[in-house]
Design a protein around this motif. Structure first.
Motif, PDB file in Angstrom:
ATOM      1  N   ASN A 209       0.823  -1.210   0.000  1.00 50.59           N
ATOM      2  CA  ASN A 209       0.000   0.000   0.000  1.00 50.59           C
ATOM      3  C   ASN A 209       0.857   1.259   0.000  1.00 50.59           C
ATOM      4  OD1 ASN A 209      -2.397  -1.377  -0.051  1.00 50.59           O
ATOM      5  ND2 ASN A 209      -2.766  -1.243   2.162  1.00 50.59           N
ATOM      6  N   LEU A 210       1.922   1.271   0.842  1.00 50.58           N
ATOM      7  CA  LEU A 210       2.768   2.457   0.909  1.00 50.58           C
ATOM      8  C   LEU A 210       3.515   2.678  -0.409  1.00 50.58           C
ATOM      9  CD1 LEU A 210       4.245   2.202   4.523  1.00 50.58           C
ATOM     10  CD2 LEU A 210       2.359   3.626   3.735  1.00 50.58           C
ATOM     11  N   LEU A 211       4.034   1.609  -1.007  1.00 49.87           N
ATOM     12  CA  LEU A 211       4.768   1.770  -2.267  1.00 49.87           C
ATOM     13  C   LEU A 211       3.833   2.150  -3.410  1.00 49.87           C
ATOM     14  CD1 LEU A 211       7.217  -1.251  -1.973  1.00 49.87           C
ATOM     15  CD2 LEU A 211       7.832   1.161  -1.931  1.00 49.87           C
ATOM     16  N   SER A 212       2.612   1.566  -3.428  1.00 49.30           N
ATOM     17  CA  SER A 212       1.675   1.938  -4.488  1.00 49.30           C
ATOM     18  C   SER A 212       1.232   3.389  -4.340  1.00 49.30           C
ATOM     19  CB  SER A 212       0.462   1.014  -4.465  1.00 49.30           C
ATOM     20  OG  SER A 212      -0.230   1.124  -3.229  1.00 49.30           O
ATOM     21  N   ASN A 213       1.080   3.881  -3.091  1.00 51.06           N
ATOM     22  CA  ASN A 213       0.767   5.290  -2.867  1.00 51.06           C
ATOM     23  C   ASN A 213       1.895   6.175  -3.379  1.00 51.06           C
ATOM     24  OD1 ASN A 213      -1.767   5.213  -1.858  1.00 51.06           O
ATOM     25  ND2 ASN A 213      -1.218   5.702   0.261  1.00 51.06           N
ATOM     26  N   ALA A 214       3.150   5.772  -3.041  1.00 47.94           N
ATOM     27  CA  ALA A 214       4.295   6.560  -3.494  1.00 47.94           C
ATOM     28  C   ALA A 214       4.355   6.587  -5.017  1.00 47.94           C
ATOM     29  CB  ALA A 214       5.580   5.983  -2.922  1.00 47.94           C
ATOM     30  N   ALA A 215       4.054   5.455  -5.672  1.00 48.59           N
ATOM     31  CA  ALA A 215       4.076   5.409  -7.133  1.00 48.59           C
ATOM     32  C   ALA A 215       2.965   6.254  -7.732  1.00 48.59           C
ATOM     33  CB  ALA A 215       3.952   3.957  -7.593  1.00 48.59           C
ATOM     34  N   LYS A 216       1.824   6.324  -7.040  1.00 57.00           N
ATOM     35  CA  LYS A 216       0.692   7.079  -7.574  1.00 57.00           C
ATOM     36  C   LYS A 216       0.938   8.581  -7.525  1.00 57.00           C
ATOM     37  CE  LYS A 216      -3.085   7.017  -5.132  1.00 57.00           C
ATOM     38  NZ  LYS A 216      -4.375   6.597  -4.540  1.00 57.00           N
ATOM     39  N   PHE A 217       1.604   9.070  -6.446  1.00 55.43           N
ATOM     40  CA  PHE A 217       1.779  10.516  -6.285  1.00 55.43           C
ATOM     41  C   PHE A 217       3.152  11.004  -6.741  1.00 55.43           C
ATOM     42  CE2 PHE A 217      -1.404   9.431  -3.009  1.00 55.43           C
ATOM     43  CZ  PHE A 217      -2.440  10.256  -3.444  1.00 55.43           C
ATOM     44  N   THR A 218       3.938  10.127  -7.396  1.00 53.01           N
ATOM     45  CA  THR A 218       5.262  10.520  -7.888  1.00 53.01           C
ATOM     46  C   THR A 218       5.335  10.226  -9.394  1.00 53.01           C
ATOM     47  OG1 THR A 218       6.215   9.939  -5.740  1.00 53.01           O
ATOM     48  CG2 THR A 218       7.743  10.239  -7.565  1.00 53.01           C
ATOM     49  N   LYS A 219       5.904  11.154 -10.132  1.00 48.62           N
ATOM     50  CA  LYS A 219       6.100  10.976 -11.573  1.00 48.62           C
ATOM     51  C   LYS A 219       7.560  11.202 -11.918  1.00 48.62           C
ATOM     52  CE  LYS A 219       1.447  12.165 -13.164  1.00 48.62           C
ATOM     53  NZ  LYS A 219       0.621  13.025 -14.066  1.00 48.62           N
ATOM     54  N   ALA A 220       8.142  10.214 -12.658  1.00 47.39           N
ATOM     55  CA  ALA A 220       9.535  10.287 -13.106  1.00 47.39           C
ATOM     56  C   ALA A 220      10.455  10.639 -11.934  1.00 47.39           C
ATOM     57  CB  ALA A 220       9.681  11.310 -14.246  1.00 47.39           C
ATOM     58  N   GLY A 221      10.218   9.986 -10.830  1.00 49.87           N
ATOM     59  CA  GLY A 221      11.021  10.274  -9.641  1.00 49.87           C
ATOM     60  C   GLY A 221      11.616   9.016  -9.036  1.00 49.87           C
ATOM     61  N   ARG A 222      12.164   9.200  -7.884  1.00 49.43           N
ATOM     62  CA  ARG A 222      12.861   8.110  -7.174  1.00 49.43           C
ATOM     63  C   ARG A 222      12.024   7.709  -5.956  1.00 49.43           C
ATOM     64  NH1 ARG A 222      18.489   6.662  -6.040  1.00 49.43           N
ATOM     65  NH2 ARG A 222      18.710   5.989  -3.866  1.00 49.43           N
ATOM     66  N   ILE A 223      11.779   6.435  -5.840  1.00 50.64           N
ATOM     67  CA  ILE A 223      11.061   5.884  -4.689  1.00 50.64           C
ATOM     68  C   ILE A 223      12.003   4.912  -3.982  1.00 50.64           C
ATOM     69  CG2 ILE A 223       9.086   4.515  -3.926  1.00 50.64           C
ATOM     70  CD1 ILE A 223       7.597   5.509  -6.396  1.00 50.64           C
ATOM     71  N   GLU A 224      12.106   5.064  -2.644  1.00 51.86           N
ATOM     72  CA  GLU A 224      13.049   4.253  -1.877  1.00 51.86           C
ATOM     73  C   GLU A 224      12.296   3.415  -0.833  1.00 51.86           C
ATOM     74  OE1 GLU A 224      15.979   6.664  -0.060  1.00 51.86           O
ATOM     75  OE2 GLU A 224      16.619   7.639  -1.921  1.00 51.86           O
ATOM     76  N   LEU A 225      12.745   2.193  -0.673  1.00 53.09           N
ATOM     77  CA  LEU A 225      12.301   1.332   0.422  1.00 53.09           C
ATOM     78  C   LEU A 225      13.545   0.931   1.190  1.00 53.09           C
ATOM     79  CD1 LEU A 225      10.393  -0.427   2.067  1.00 53.09           C
ATOM     80  CD2 LEU A 225      10.580  -2.199   0.310  1.00 53.09           C
ATOM     81  N   ASP A 226      13.627   1.421   2.416  1.00 53.27           N
ATOM     82  CA  ASP A 226      14.811   1.178   3.248  1.00 53.27           C
ATOM     83  C   ASP A 226      14.378   0.365   4.472  1.00 53.27           C
ATOM     84  OD1 ASP A 226      17.639   1.683   4.030  1.00 53.27           O
ATOM     85  OD2 ASP A 226      16.673   2.706   5.700  1.00 53.27           O
TER      86      ASP A 226
END
Length: 890
Positions: free
Chosen positions: A530-547
């Motif tokens: 859910n958190l990663l899909s939210n990050a993907a939905k509100f970010t465009k051509a950007g960097r998403i990190e899971l640490d």
């Protein structure tokens, strides 16, 4: 140190010190006077002795003089009569004279010697005169007689002088003694008078030092007795009167404090009595003898008959009056026993609370012991509360029934909604694969839209059902060991299509120290998705990190993005159900606002917390913290299947072990039960072959201990024995039974069935034909032979005719549901070891999950990933599909 101690003692004990000092002075004076008087008396005694000695000397001189006269007489008589008698008497007189002179020589030696010489001459002259007379020479005799007279006169003169001198000395000594005695008497009298005077003055001074403070203390005590402050007390100090003054002042202060406390206690008593009268409950206080000593008006209103009791009535009298008036509801009990029970509860209440009926209503009786042994009783009218409780229980029952209806509705809706969506998604996937295989790419986008819409609708339904279960308190955890790196890889592979949709990049970092933890695998996976899909939905051509990394006592998951970010006001509404950052967010990006609410609920259920930091235009960071629990040491990788043979027949044991070893198994052997148990505990075999008849310890006891062992209880046991009691073996926990002599091929087939080499077909049991068709096509593609059953009764019939190697079972079916099918399979010895994978769209409770985990190999939820999850479950528990046997067609 001793000197300091003496000074302190003297300063603290002045009365005994003064009296002791006075006594010591008086005794000293008495001793001194006595010594002086004794000395004077001794001196006077010596003087008297000296005077007596003088008189004794005078007597000695007089005796000597008398003895001389006696000798002179007999010598004169001899010279005249010349008689022998006179001569003898003269000799005796001379002897007495010599003795007297000898005594005289002790104090007057010169005079005694002179007289002795004169007496000697006188004796010689007298004897000479007697001799002359005897011879007739009277002239010579007269001459000697004249000489004796002259010598006699000289002796008399000397005696006279001696006696006169001695008499004078005696008189002088006597006078001296008399004068000294008179002087001694005067001094003794004066000393006595002086001592009496000084002692009297000292005594008066000491008494004044003691009696004056005592008088002042006595006056102060009278003041204290009359309630006045003490006046004129001696000053406080370390001595007795100082300490007594301090004590009296403290006594006065204590009396004043006590009077103040008594006044306050009286005021408090009035307040307590007022409070007791104002409380709406009946109040009664009984003393240690169970006599009623205090009660309020409400008590007599609740128990009117208590007003008729005499003063000092006991609790027993109170009960007797109630029983005699017929005012007690015994509820079918014996009155004597009823009173006995009430007396026992009253004697030892221990803070008891008891509801009991009275005069058409209900009351709560609360009893408690007081520190002095009494009993406090409070009687509360709870009739209205009981009525409300009845109403609330009715309302609760209605609410529970409504909630149960809601749960049944949700379960039914879960099944009815997910089943067609599962078919839509599954067939979309298969159509896309068929289109791609046929080279018809024109319909693929439409099919993908159908699949995406189905997945979206299924996700929405899942979120709504999950939220409903959370709100209803029906959501349960399934705690298991979760390998975090593997879980992260699964989430990464699942979320990658969503990440790539907006041209984003996913960077995953997992700390090398992160291993396994104990948590709910499904809920943690859903949270990260859910958190990663939210990050993907509100970010465009950007960097998403899971640490992912370990912190102090917890495991931390950080999901960062470079999206639109949020304000503080938006963050405050973020985790509310059906709420997003603002209304414009839903219109632009879509979504229901349920995902983050479910993330928070799941995280809190797992004992963790979730937080977010964000800044508008700079992205957000969501952090999940889960408590870090030790998942234990990693299991050793499993190698070749292991078989343990326990048999006392060494020949049979050796041949059987060799045959099984040639088939590719690792074989352990034991000739007795105890050795077999030790080998099983140390090596954990996959299958145990157990003989029943053995010396010392038979197979039944070994089987019983295996099933009681927490680790070995899951190990399948095949009984290999001449004993034919199969049912008993199954009852004790064995999975199969073979009678000696054993067919080696049959034995290998059964061992292979337990370990994994099952029959080469799958039985799909589901009432939904579409789902069966989808699963059949999926499994056929994977190389499995498939049979189908539309309900549980048909499935049990097919299994009894020809047991399959695997059963894929739905739970919600008409006639016989999946739970009953699974229960019957496990209850039948011929089908108890068939692997069963449950594939269902039903929302399972914790209890149902636990039961299924104990009876099925795996549970797969139908839905977006149902196909993949089913294949993964089959591969985990059965392995890759074997080549279909002859006679078994898809």
């Amino acid at each position: 140190m001793n000197k300091v101690f003496d000074l302190r003692w003297i300063s603290a004990n002045r009365i005994p010190w003064r009296i002791g000092s006075l006594t010591a002075i008086l005794l000293g004076a008495l001793v001194i006077s006595t010594v002086i008087v004794a000395y004077e008396f001794t001196a006077n005694q010596q003087r008297i002795s000296a005077a007596t000695e003088r008189f004794h000397r005078l007597q000695v001189a007089a005796a000597a003089e008398r003895n001389f006269d006696k000798m002179r007489y007999w010598l004169t008589e001899l010279s005249v009569s010349l008689l022998t008698l006179s001569e003898r008497r003269a000799v005796e007189a001379r002897g007495q004279l010599e003795e007297s002179l000898e005594n005289l020589s002790s104090f007057a030696p010169e005079t005694a010697a002179s007289i002795s010489e004169a007496v000697e001459g006188y004796w010689d002259s007298s004897i000479a005169a007697v001799d002359a007379y005897t011879d007739g020479n009277r002239i010579i005799g007269n001459t000697f007689m004249a000489q004796t007279r002259r010598q006699s006169a000289e002796v008399n003169e000397e005696f006279a002088a001696l006696v006169s001198a001695l008499a004078e000395e005696a008189d002088q000594a006597n006078a001296t003694a008399v004068e000294a005695a008179q002087a001694t008497r005067r001094r003794a009298l004066i000393s006595c008078l002086v001592i009496v005077a000084i002692g009297s003055m000292l005594t008066l001074w000491v008494l004044r030092q003691i009696l004056d403070p005592l008088r002042r203390i006595d006056s102060a005590m009278n003041d204290i007795h009359d309630g006045r402050p003490p006046e004129g007390l001696p000053p406080e100090g370390p001595d007795e009167f100082g300490r007594l003054s301090h004590t009296l002042r403290d006594l006065y202060d204590a009396q004043q404090a006590r009077r103040k406390l008594e006044a306050e206690a009286a005021e408090q008593r009035r307040t307590v009595l007022t409070a007791i009268e104002t409380i709406p409950d009946g109040f009664a206080l009984y003393d240690e003898d169970d006599r009623l000593v205090l009660s309020n008006r409400r008590f007599f209103e609740m128990f009117p008959y208590a007003s008729e009791l005499p003063e000092g009535a006991t609790f027993s009298d109170f009960l007797d009056t109630a029983i005699a008036g017929g005012l007690v509801d015994f509820d079918g009990h014996d009155p004597v026993q009823w009173k006995k029970d009430r007396m026992a509860a009253h004697a030892d209440p221990k803070g008891s609370r008891q509801e009991t009926p009275y005069t058409g209503g209900w009351m709560m009786v609360t009893r408690r012991k007081t520190p002095d042994g009494g009993t406090v009783c409070v009687y509360s009218d709870i009739t209205e509360l009981r009525n409300r409780q009845t109403e609330l229980e009715t309302a609760r029952s209605d609410a529970e029934e409504a909630n149960e209806s809601k749960s049944r509705f949700l379960a039914s809706m879960s099944h009815e909604l997910r089943t067609p969506l599962n078919a839509i998604i599954g067939y979309s996937e298969m159509l896309i694969e068929d289109a791609e295989d046929d080279g018809d790419a024109t319909i693929v986008p439409d099919l993908e839209k159908i699949m995406a819409s189905g997945r979206h609708l299924l996700a929405l339904i899942n979120d709504i059902l999950d939220l409903s279960k959370v709100e209803a308190g029906k959501m349960e955890l399934h705690i298991e060991r979760v390998d975090i790196p593997t879980l992260v890889q699964e989430v990464e592979s699942t979320v990658m299509p969503l990440i790539a949709r907006n041209d984003n990049r996913l960077v995953v970092t997992v700390d090398p120290d992160v291993g396994e933890i104990e948590t709910d695998h499904t809920k943690l996976r859903q949270n990260l998705f859910n958190l990663l899909s939210n990050a993907a939905k509100f970010t465009k051509a950007g960097r998403i990190e899971l640490d992912v990394r370990k912190a102090a006592g917890y495991l931390r998951f950080d999901v960062r993005d470079e999206g639109i970010g949020m304000t503080e006001d938006q963050i405050s509404r973020l985790f509310q159900a059906f709420s997003q950052a603002d209304s414009s967010t839903a219109s632009v990006y879509g979504g229901t606002g349920l995902g983050l609410s479910i993330v928070r609920s799941f995280t809190e259920m797992m004992g963790g917390d979730v937080s977010v930091t964000s800044e508008p235009g700079k992205g957000s960071c969501f952090t999940i913290r889960l408590p870090l629990k030790d998942a234990g040491e990693e299991k050793e990788p499993k190698t070749e299947p292991r078989v343990l043979i326990i048999d006392d027949d060494r020949e049979s044991l050796g041949s059987l072990a060799e045959f099984i070893r040639r088939a590719g198994y690792v074989v352990y052997s034991a000739c007795d039960g105890q050795t077999g148990l030790e080998i099983a505990r140390s090596n954990h075999p996959d299958v145990i072959l157990l003989d029943i008849i053995m010396p010392e310890r038979d197979g039944w006891s070994v089987l019983r201990e295996l099933k009681q062992d927490a680790v070995l209880c899951e190990t399948p046991v095949i009984l290999v024995s001449v004993v034919t009691d199969r049912e008993m073996g199954i009852a004790f926990g064995a999975v199969d039974h073979m009678v000696k002599p054993v067919d080696p091929a049959n034995l290998l087939e059964r061992i292979g069935r337990l370990i994994g080499a099952r029959a080469r077909e799958v039985l799909i049991v589901d009432d939904d034909a579409t789902t069966r068709a989808m699963f059949r096509r999926l499994l056929v593609r994977e190389g499995w032979a498939v049979r189908e059953a539309s309900d549980g009764e048909r499935a049990l019939s097919l299994i009894s005719e020809n047991p399959p190697g695997l059963v894929v079972l739905d739970l919600m079916m008409p006639n016989i549901d999946g739970f009953e099918v699974l229960r019957r399979l496990r209850g039948d010895s011929d089908s108890a070891d068939i692997p069963v994978i449950v594939a269902t769209s039903k929302d399972l409770t914790r209890r149902e999950i636990d039961w299924l985990n104990a009876h099925a190999k795996d549970v797969v939820q139908k839905g977006a990933d149902g196909r993949a999850d089913l294949l993964d479950a089959i591969h985990r528990h059965v392995g890759n599909a074997p080549v279909a046997e002859e006679g078994l067609t898809p």
